[in-house]
Enzyme design. Structure first.
Site, short mmCIF file in Angstrom:
data_model
loop_
_atom_site.label_atom_id
_atom_site.label_comp_id
_atom_site.label_asym_id
_atom_site.label_seq_id
_atom_site.Cartn_x
_atom_site.Cartn_y
_atom_site.Cartn_z
N ARG A 216 0.85 -1.19 0.00
CA ARG A 216 0.00 0.00 0.00
C ARG A 216 0.88 1.24 0.00
O ARG A 216 1.92 1.27 0.70
CB ARG A 216 -0.90 0.01 1.24
CG ARG A 216 -2.10 -0.93 1.19
CD ARG A 216 -3.10 -0.51 0.12
NE ARG A 216 -4.30 -1.32 0.09
CZ ARG A 216 -4.53 -2.32 -0.76
NH1 ARG A 216 -3.63 -2.67 -1.65
NH2 ARG A 216 -5.68 -2.98 -0.72
N GLU A 245 -3.38 7.22 -5.25
CA GLU A 245 -3.32 6.55 -6.55
C GLU A 245 -4.33 7.17 -7.49
O GLU A 245 -5.49 7.34 -7.08
CB GLU A 245 -3.63 5.06 -6.40
CG GLU A 245 -2.49 4.31 -5.76
CD GLU A 245 -2.78 2.83 -5.58
OE1 GLU A 245 -3.78 2.32 -6.14
OE2 GLU A 245 -2.01 2.17 -4.88
N HIS A 264 -0.90 -0.30 -9.95
CA HIS A 264 -1.60 -1.20 -9.02
C HIS A 264 -2.18 -2.42 -9.77
O HIS A 264 -3.39 -2.65 -9.79
CB HIS A 264 -2.71 -0.46 -8.27
CG HIS A 264 -3.11 -1.14 -6.98
ND1 HIS A 264 -3.43 -0.47 -5.85
CD2 HIS A 264 -3.23 -2.46 -6.66
CE1 HIS A 264 -3.74 -1.33 -4.88
NE2 HIS A 264 -3.61 -2.55 -5.36
C1 OXD Z 1 -5.68 -6.20 -2.50
C2 OXD Z 1 -5.15 -5.51 -3.71
O1 OXD Z 1 -5.62 -5.61 -1.41
O2 OXD Z 1 -5.35 -6.04 -4.83
O3 OXD Z 1 -6.18 -7.32 -2.62
O4 OXD Z 1 -4.52 -4.47 -3.61
#
Ligand code: OXD
Length: 303
Positions: A216, A245, A264
Site C-alpha cells: 500500500r 493513486e 496497481h
Molecule cells: C488487494 C489488492 O488488497 O489487490 O487485494 O490491492
C-alpha cells in the site's frame, strides 16, 4: 439440505456465481441472504439485514472499509488475504529484477551501454527482506531463493515463514535496514506501518538498495523517497502502489529514471473475481459445514 443463500453485490459476477453454485450455494437478493459477497467499493456498501451472517470482501487490503467503520461485530467478515499471493509475488519479483537488471533504464535510454552496463546488479547472493511476510511472503520467498537470494522475512511475531532463511520481528527493523540489500514491502496499511520507509530507514539502507512496494502506498514517505533517490542514497524504487493513486501527473517521482511505477496491477482488477472465486467456494463449503473460515478479519485486526 437447503442451499446456502448468497448475495453477490453490487453486480452478479459470473465467476463468483458459478463458483458459489458449484459449492452448493443459491444466488439470492440481499434481503434473503445469509452470506454477502461484496465486490464494490466501501462508499456503496449497503445497509445489511440482520439475516446476513458473513460478509466476504474481495481485497486483501481493507483499510478503507475499516476507515468507513463498516466492519461490525454482529457477523463474520473475511478479506482476501493470501488469495492473490502468487500473482503479487510474481509482480514483486519482476519489479525487483527489472530494477536490478536496469530494464527500465534500457527502455528509457535505449543503447546507453556505458551507463547501463555498470549499473546492472544481480539478485544472486543478495539479501532481500520481505516486510509483512504473510501469504505473499510465503509465495515470494521460494521465487527469490530460486534466483540465489537470501531471504529475511519480517513479521510482527517472528513466526516461521516457509522458504525464508531467517525471520525477524518488525520491532527489529531499525537494526535490519543496514544489513540487507533490498526490501519488498508486503505489509497491510495500518498506523504502525505508515511511512515505515522514511528518511531514517532510507539513510540506513545501502546505496545499492532497491525498495519494492507491492502493498500500500502509505507505507512509504514518498517525499523522503524522492530525496533519497535524487541524493543517491538508494539505487532505485519500484512501486505498484502509491499514495494517492494514481500519483499526480507532475509528481516528481515520474521524472526519475531509477523509479518504476506500475498502476496497481500486481493483482489485476480485471481478473480479480476469477482468482477470488475458488476461495469463496472453499469458504462457503466451510461455512455450511460450520468450520472456521479462511481470512477472518475484525475491525481491530483487519488483515
Ligand atoms: C488487494 C489488492 O488488497 O489487490 O487485494 O490491492
Amino acid at each position: 439440505m437447503t442451499p446456502m443463500a448468497v448475495a453477490v453485490e453490487p453486480v452478479r459476477d459470473e465467476h463468483l456465481v458459478a463458483a458459489i453454485e458449484s459449492a452448493g450455494g443459491q444466488i439470492v437478493g440481499l434481503d434473503d441472504a445469509r452470506v454477502l459477497v461484496w465486490i464494490g467499493p466501501p462508499a456503496d456498501f449497503p445497509q445489511l439485514p440482520d439475516t446476513v451472517e458473513w460478509v466476504a470482501l474481495k481485497t486483501a487490503g481493507i483499510e478503507d472499509f475499516v476507515a468507513a467503520d463498516i466492519i461490525d461485530d454482529r457477523r463474520l467478515w473475511t478479506n482476501a488475504s493470501g488469495f492473490y499471493a502468487e500473482n503479487v509475488a510474481e509482480h514483486a519479483l519482476a519489479l525487483l529484477l527489472a530494477g536490478l537488471r536496469q530494464i527500465n533504464t534500457a527502455v528509457l535510454r535505449h543503447w546507453d551501454k556505458e551507463r547501463i552496463d555498470t549499473a546492472v546488479r544481480s539478485l544472486h547472493g543478495a539479501t532481500v527482506a520481505i516486510v509483512g511476510a504473510g501469504g505473499i511472503g510465503a509465495s515470494l520467498a521460494p521465487r527469490l531463493r530460486a534466483c540465489g537470494a537470501r531471504v529475511v522475512a519480517v513479521n510482527r511475531s517472528g513466526r516461521e515463514v516457509p522458504g525464508a532463511h531467517e525471520v525477524r520481528r518488525s520491532d527489529e527493523l531499525d537494526e535490519l535496514w543496514g544489513t540487507i540489500d533490498h526490501v519488498v514491502l508486503a505489509a497491510p496499511a495500518t498506523p504502525e506501518t505508515r511511512h515505515m520507509i522514511n528518511t531514517e530507514s532510507l539513510a540506513a539502507l545501502p546505496r545499492h538498495a532497491w525498495v519494492i512496494n507491492i502493498a500500500r502506498g502509505p507505507l512509504v514517505d514518498e517525499d523522503a523517497l524522492y530525496r533519497a533517490l535524487v541524493d543517491g542514497q538508494i539505487a532505485g524504487a519500484a512501486l505498484d502502489v502509491t499514495d494517492p493513486e494514481p500519483p499526480a501527473d507532475d509528481h516528481p517521482l515520474w521524472s526519475l529514471p531509477n523509479v518504476i511505477i506500475t498502476p496497481h496491477v500486481a493483482n489485476p482488477a480485471s481478473g480479480l473475481t476469477r482468482e477470488l472465486a475458488p476461495w469463496v467456494a472453499e469458504n462457503l463449503r466451510r461455512f455450511a459445514a460450520g468450520e472456521e473460515l479462511l481470512s477472518v478479519v475484525t475491525a481491530d485486526r483487519a488483515y
